[in-house]
Each structure stands twice: as structure tokens, then as C-alpha cells.
Design a protein around this motif. Structure first.
Motif, PDB file in Angstrom:
ATOM      1  N   GLU A 177     -36.965 -32.315  23.436  1.00  0.00           N
ATOM      2  CA  GLU A 177     -36.926 -32.642  24.855  1.00  0.00           C
ATOM      3  C   GLU A 177     -37.838 -31.739  25.672  1.00  0.00           C
ATOM      4  OE1 GLU A 177     -33.697 -32.834  28.551  1.00  0.00           O
ATOM      5  OE2 GLU A 177     -33.008 -32.688  26.473  1.00  0.00           O
ATOM      6  N   THR A 178     -37.848 -30.435  25.367  1.00  0.00           N
ATOM      7  CA  THR A 178     -38.605 -29.475  26.187  1.00  0.00           C
ATOM      8  C   THR A 178     -39.947 -29.101  25.578  1.00  0.00           C
ATOM      9  OG1 THR A 178     -37.627 -27.553  25.095  1.00  0.00           O
ATOM     10  CG2 THR A 178     -36.433 -28.494  26.989  1.00  0.00           C
ATOM     11  N   ASP A 179     -40.166 -29.426  24.296  1.00  0.00           N
ATOM     12  CA  ASP A 179     -41.362 -29.053  23.547  1.00  0.00           C
ATOM     13  C   ASP A 179     -41.444 -27.534  23.331  1.00  0.00           C
ATOM     14  OD1 ASP A 179     -43.570 -30.097  22.106  1.00  0.00           O
ATOM     15  OD2 ASP A 179     -44.931 -29.294  23.624  1.00  0.00           O
ATOM     16  N   ARG A 180     -40.347 -26.849  23.501  1.00  0.00           N
ATOM     17  CA  ARG A 180     -40.336 -25.390  23.290  1.00  0.00           C
ATOM     18  C   ARG A 180     -40.353 -25.088  21.801  1.00  0.00           C
ATOM     19  NH1 ARG A 180     -35.832 -21.884  26.183  1.00  0.00           N
ATOM     20  NH2 ARG A 180     -37.432 -21.824  27.819  1.00  0.00           N
ATOM     21  N   GLU A 181     -41.229 -24.156  21.414  1.00  0.00           N
ATOM     22  CA  GLU A 181     -41.346 -23.718  20.024  1.00  0.00           C
ATOM     23  C   GLU A 181     -40.492 -22.457  19.823  1.00  0.00           C
ATOM     24  OE1 GLU A 181     -41.684 -23.627  16.478  1.00  0.00           O
ATOM     25  OE2 GLU A 181     -43.371 -24.914  17.067  1.00  0.00           O
ATOM     26  N   TYR A 182     -39.722 -22.429  18.749  1.00  0.00           N
ATOM     27  CA  TYR A 182     -38.855 -21.288  18.456  1.00  0.00           C
ATOM     28  C   TYR A 182     -39.371 -20.445  17.299  1.00  0.00           C
ATOM     29  CZ  TYR A 182     -35.571 -23.607  21.538  1.00  0.00           C
ATOM     30  OH  TYR A 182     -34.999 -24.199  22.635  1.00  0.00           O
ATOM     31  N   LEU A 183     -40.104 -21.070  16.372  1.00  0.00           N
ATOM     32  CA  LEU A 183     -40.551 -20.352  15.183  1.00  0.00           C
ATOM     33  C   LEU A 183     -41.904 -19.697  15.430  1.00  0.00           C
ATOM     34  CD1 LEU A 183     -39.314 -20.033  12.303  1.00  0.00           C
ATOM     35  CD2 LEU A 183     -40.904 -21.808  11.557  1.00  0.00           C
ATOM     36  N   TRP A 184     -42.029 -18.456  15.005  1.00  0.00           N
ATOM     37  CA  TRP A 184     -43.264 -17.688  15.170  1.00  0.00           C
ATOM     38  C   TRP A 184     -44.464 -18.443  14.611  1.00  0.00           C
ATOM     39  CZ3 TRP A 184     -45.868 -14.361  17.684  1.00  0.00           C
ATOM     40  CH2 TRP A 184     -46.932 -13.647  17.123  1.00  0.00           C
ATOM     41  N   ASN A 185     -45.606 -18.327  15.281  1.00  0.00           N
ATOM     42  CA  ASN A 185     -46.784 -19.130  14.973  1.00  0.00           C
ATOM     43  C   ASN A 185     -47.728 -18.523  13.936  1.00  0.00           C
ATOM     44  OD1 ASN A 185     -47.997 -17.040  16.355  1.00  0.00           O
ATOM     45  ND2 ASN A 185     -48.521 -18.253  18.180  1.00  0.00           N
ATOM     46  N   ALA A 186     -47.276 -17.466  13.244  1.00  0.00           N
ATOM     47  CA  ALA A 186     -48.065 -16.857  12.159  1.00  0.00           C
ATOM     48  C   ALA A 186     -49.377 -16.243  12.638  1.00  0.00           C
ATOM     49  CB  ALA A 186     -48.321 -17.855  11.032  1.00  0.00           C
ATOM     50  N   ASP A 187     -49.417 -15.782  13.871  1.00  0.00           N
ATOM     51  CA  ASP A 187     -50.599 -15.082  14.387  1.00  0.00           C
ATOM     52  C   ASP A 187     -50.820 -13.822  13.545  1.00  0.00           C
ATOM     53  OD1 ASP A 187     -52.482 -13.582  15.745  1.00  0.00           O
ATOM     54  OD2 ASP A 187     -51.489 -13.742  17.695  1.00  0.00           O
ATOM     55  N   PRO A 188     -51.952 -13.752  12.820  1.00  0.00           N
ATOM     56  CA  PRO A 188     -52.172 -12.613  11.913  1.00  0.00           C
ATOM     57  C   PRO A 188     -52.348 -11.283  12.625  1.00  0.00           C
ATOM     58  CG  PRO A 188     -54.139 -13.984  12.060  1.00  0.00           C
ATOM     59  CD  PRO A 188     -53.059 -14.719  12.778  1.00  0.00           C
ATOM     60  N   ASN A 189     -52.563 -11.291  13.935  1.00  0.00           N
ATOM     61  CA  ASN A 189     -52.649 -10.023  14.669  1.00  0.00           C
ATOM     62  C   ASN A 189     -51.340  -9.247  14.599  1.00  0.00           C
ATOM     63  OD1 ASN A 189     -55.346 -10.205  15.628  1.00  0.00           O
ATOM     64  ND2 ASN A 189     -54.681 -11.745  17.113  1.00  0.00           N
ATOM     65  N   PHE A 190     -50.235  -9.964  14.368  1.00  0.00           N
ATOM     66  CA  PHE A 190     -48.941  -9.316  14.222  1.00  0.00           C
ATOM     67  C   PHE A 190     -48.373  -9.519  12.825  1.00  0.00           C
ATOM     68  CE2 PHE A 190     -49.153  -9.966  18.851  1.00  0.00           C
ATOM     69  CZ  PHE A 190     -48.860  -8.682  19.283  1.00  0.00           C
ATOM     70  N   TRP A 191     -48.294 -10.791  12.390  1.00  0.00           N
ATOM     71  CA  TRP A 191     -47.747 -11.121  11.069  1.00  0.00           C
ATOM     72  C   TRP A 191     -48.141 -12.554  10.767  1.00  0.00           C
ATOM     73  CZ3 TRP A 191     -42.803 -13.671   9.429  1.00  0.00           C
ATOM     74  CH2 TRP A 191     -42.513 -13.428   8.077  1.00  0.00           C
ATOM     75  N   GLY A 192     -48.822 -12.758   9.659  1.00  0.00           N
ATOM     76  CA  GLY A 192     -49.436 -14.047   9.374  1.00  0.00           C
ATOM     77  C   GLY A 192     -48.566 -15.047   8.654  1.00  0.00           C
ATOM     78  N   ARG A 193     -47.259 -14.943   8.830  1.00  0.00           N
ATOM     79  CA  ARG A 193     -46.338 -15.898   8.230  1.00  0.00           C
ATOM     80  C   ARG A 193     -45.319 -16.350   9.266  1.00  0.00           C
ATOM     81  NH1 ARG A 193     -46.873 -15.377   2.407  1.00  0.00           N
ATOM     82  NH2 ARG A 193     -47.934 -13.437   1.841  1.00  0.00           N
ATOM     83  N   SER A 194     -44.607 -17.430   8.952  1.00  0.00           N
ATOM     84  CA  SER A 194     -43.584 -17.946   9.865  1.00  0.00           C
ATOM     85  C   SER A 194     -42.177 -17.858   9.291  1.00  0.00           C
ATOM     86  CB  SER A 194     -43.868 -19.410  10.228  1.00  0.00           C
ATOM     87  OG  SER A 194     -45.064 -19.528  10.961  1.00  0.00           O
ATOM     88  N   SER A 195     -42.023 -18.304   8.029  1.00  0.00           N
ATOM     89  CA  SER A 195     -40.691 -18.331   7.429  1.00  0.00           C
ATOM     90  C   SER A 195     -40.792 -18.422   5.910  1.00  0.00           C
ATOM     91  CB  SER A 195     -39.891 -19.520   7.977  1.00  0.00           C
ATOM     92  OG  SER A 195     -38.584 -19.531   7.447  1.00  0.00           O
ATOM     93  N   PRO A 196     -41.361 -17.414   5.261  1.00  0.00           N
ATOM     94  CA  PRO A 196     -41.539 -17.486   3.814  1.00  0.00           C
ATOM     95  C   PRO A 196     -40.221 -17.363   3.057  1.00  0.00           C
ATOM     96  CG  PRO A 196     -42.143 -15.319   4.608  1.00  0.00           C
ATOM     97  CD  PRO A 196     -41.889 -16.161   5.826  1.00  0.00           C
ATOM     98  N   VAL A 197     -40.141 -18.021   1.894  1.00  0.00           N
ATOM     99  CA  VAL A 197     -39.015 -17.799   0.995  1.00  0.00           C
ATOM    100  C   VAL A 197     -39.339 -16.591   0.118  1.00  0.00           C
ATOM    101  CG1 VAL A 197     -39.913 -19.352  -0.795  1.00  0.00           C
ATOM    102  CG2 VAL A 197     -37.455 -18.849  -0.702  1.00  0.00           C
TER     103      VAL A 197
END
Length: 295
Positions: free
Chosen positions: A26-46
Motif C-alpha cells: 500500500e505504501t511502497d515502503r521498503e523494510y529490507l536493507w538494500n545491500a549498499d556495499p558502502n555499509f554491507w553488501g547483503r540483505s538477508s543471507p542464509v
């Protein structure tokens, strides 16, 4: 690959079977980190077949040493597509000669995602396809935007903890990290106010918080008004809470674990590691956790 229902749209990458997006439809809000490598290049690895690191990047099994990087290798491998339905999708990974050189067990790993209203259920199946006992750990590492509101700072946000029965803990005990990504024998208590802990600027300076022994089984992120906007619910005996040390990165990871890194000074074999899981030949391990969007 995308799944959506009336509340959420999620995206999964077959590389690592990694969840890469969780959006409020409904809001198009993103909750999961976008894997920006400047901080951390992953979102949700197993994390499989290890959670955390092993001492000196080497572990021992039946008297032989094997190299292993932090968090194992599954997160960096391509998974096969298994099946999907309207609200669910599954991916799989099988051992091969490459994995066998560094992890001497035959296995079949499946990762599934199921949408249920405003939640994402993440499911794991680990099967021992070898003819001997198999030792392993598995864990999650999802990163969520924190702060979630534009103009906020992470240090204005909060963590909210609950026990398995929904009651409010007065405190939790953290197993303190030392050098080289290993835990120490030191413990530190964090006192909570109605289950709430402020995310102070120095909270992650010593690396992740490691909460063992089923102390909590729900962790929520709260905005500056102490309003919950996302929660992770789990049965796992351990949970890690992490954001890159001393970076003020705009995300926090809430990580249900079945296993953890070595302790400082550990010199035992694979079977002797704290929180290690064992499967007999042909047996299957199953577990799951839920990411719940609340606002």
C-alpha cells in the motif's frame, strides 16, 4: 523472483536463495536493507553450514583440518528452483565435490518463503544425505532499515524484546565478542524498560549482541515514538542483533540462529562446538522464523 499478496511484495534472488526486498504494497515502503556495499553488501543471507566464524578459519573433523570462512558457503552459491505457488516458493542446494572438499558431508538444503497477510515466513529444511552423522549450524541474517522514517537517526530508535510466551523480560544476558569474530567467556546484562532497549550510538561498538538460551523469541524495531514497525519471531535458541560497529549504518540485523561462532581458545572438533546440531543419516531438520510488518 517475486511473491505478493494484498499486503506485501517480496523479492528473492536464487543466488544464495536470499530475500532481497520486503515492501508494503500500500505504501511502497521498503523494510529490507538494500545491500549498499558502502555499509554491507547483503540483505538477508542464509548462514549454512556454519553460523559465525571458526577459530583461525579452520575447523577439525575426525582429526583432519578444513578451511571455512565466516557463516559458511551457502550464501555465495546458486540455488535451484524447486516449486512455487501463489504465496510460496522453494529453492534447494545440494552438496557437490566442491563443497565436500571443505565440508565433508552430503546434504540437501531447502529454503522456502511463504506470504501470510503482513508477514513473511522463512522456512529451512536440512537433510543428511550421507551415510554418517552430519554436524551443522544454520541461521538467518536479515537486515532491516533502521531508522525507517526519513530524517530520523538510528540512535533515536529502539529494540523491543519479548519471551516465547509473550511476557516482558526485565533484562537479557549478552555473550560478549572478543577478537577475530569469536565470543569470550564474558557476559553482560542489558536492563530493559518494559522490554525496550534504546539503540545507543555505541550499542554495536563491540560487534553483535549474542543472546543465547532462548532468552527472547520476538525482537521488534521501534521508531523514535516507540512505535513498532517490524518484528522478527522465532523459536531458535539464539538470536544475534547487529549493525556494523562504529559506522552508524542505517540498518539493524535481527538474526535467529541454530548455532554460533567459536569461543576464544576453542581447540575441539566439529562435534564439540557450542550449539552444534547433529543429524543421523537420512534425518531432516526443519525450522522457520517470521518477519512481521507492523507499520
Amino acid at each position: 523472483m517475486k511473491l505478493e499478496n494484498s499486503k506485501l511484495i517480496i523479492t528473492i534472488n536464487s543466488h544464495g536463495a536470499e530475500l532481497r526486498s520486503v515492501k508494503n504494497k500500500e505504501t511502497d515502503r521498503e523494510y529490507l536493507w538494500n545491500a549498499d556495499p558502502n555499509f554491507w553488501g547483503r540483505s538477508s543471507p542464509v548462514l549454512f553450514p556454519f553460523v559465525g566464524g571458526v577459530r583461525d578459519k579452520v575447523y577439525r573433523y575426525q582429526g583432519k583440518e578444513y578451511p571455512m570462512n565466516q557463516h559458511g558457503f551457502a550464501r555465495d552459491m546458486d540455488f535451484a528452483f524447486v516449486k512455487r505457488s501463489e504465496n510460496e516458493v522453494w529453492f534447494s542446494l545440494d552438496s557437490d565435490e566442491t563443497t565436500y572438499q571443505i565440508y565433508p558431508f552430503r546434504f540437501h538444503l531447502e529454503i522456502g518463503y511463504h506470504l501470510e497477510e503482513n508477514a513473511v515466513k522463512v522456512m529451512w529444511k536440512v537433510k543428511n544425505t550421507d551415510d554418517k552423522d552430519m554436524y551443522f549450524a544454520i541461521g538467518a541474517h536479515p537486515a532491516f532499515f533502521c531508522p525507517i522514517q526519513e530524517g530520523e537517526r538510528q540512535s533515536e530508535c529502539y529494540l523491543n524484546f519479548r519471551k516465547a510466551d509473550g511476557t516482558v523480560p526485565e533484562k537479557f544476558c549478552n555473550t560478549v565478542f572478543g577478537q577475530g569474530g569469536l565470543v569470550t567467556a564474558e557476559k553482560k546484562d542489558y536492563i530493559l524498560q518494559d522490554g525496550i532497549l534504546p539503540i545507543a550510538e555505541d550499542l554495536f561498538d563491540g560487534d553483535a549482541l549474542v543472546i543465547e538460551n532462548n532468552q527472547v523469541q520476538r525482537v521488534a524495531l521501534m521508531d523514535h515514538e516507540k512505535k513498532e514497525y517490524l518484528a522478527v519471531e522465532f523459536d531458535a535458541p539464539l538470536v544475534g542483533i547487529w549493525s556494523p560497529p562504529k559506522k552508524q549504518a542505517p540498518f539493524v540485523c535481527i538474526e535467529p540462529w541454530y548455532g554460533r561462532c567459536d569461543s576464544e581458545g576453542f581447540e575441539g572438533e566439529l562435534k564439540d562446538r557450542d550449539w552444534e546440531n547433529i543429524l543421523e543419516s537420512g534425518e531432516e531438520f526443519r525450522a522457520e522464523y517470521r518477519v512481521v510488518v507492523l507499520a
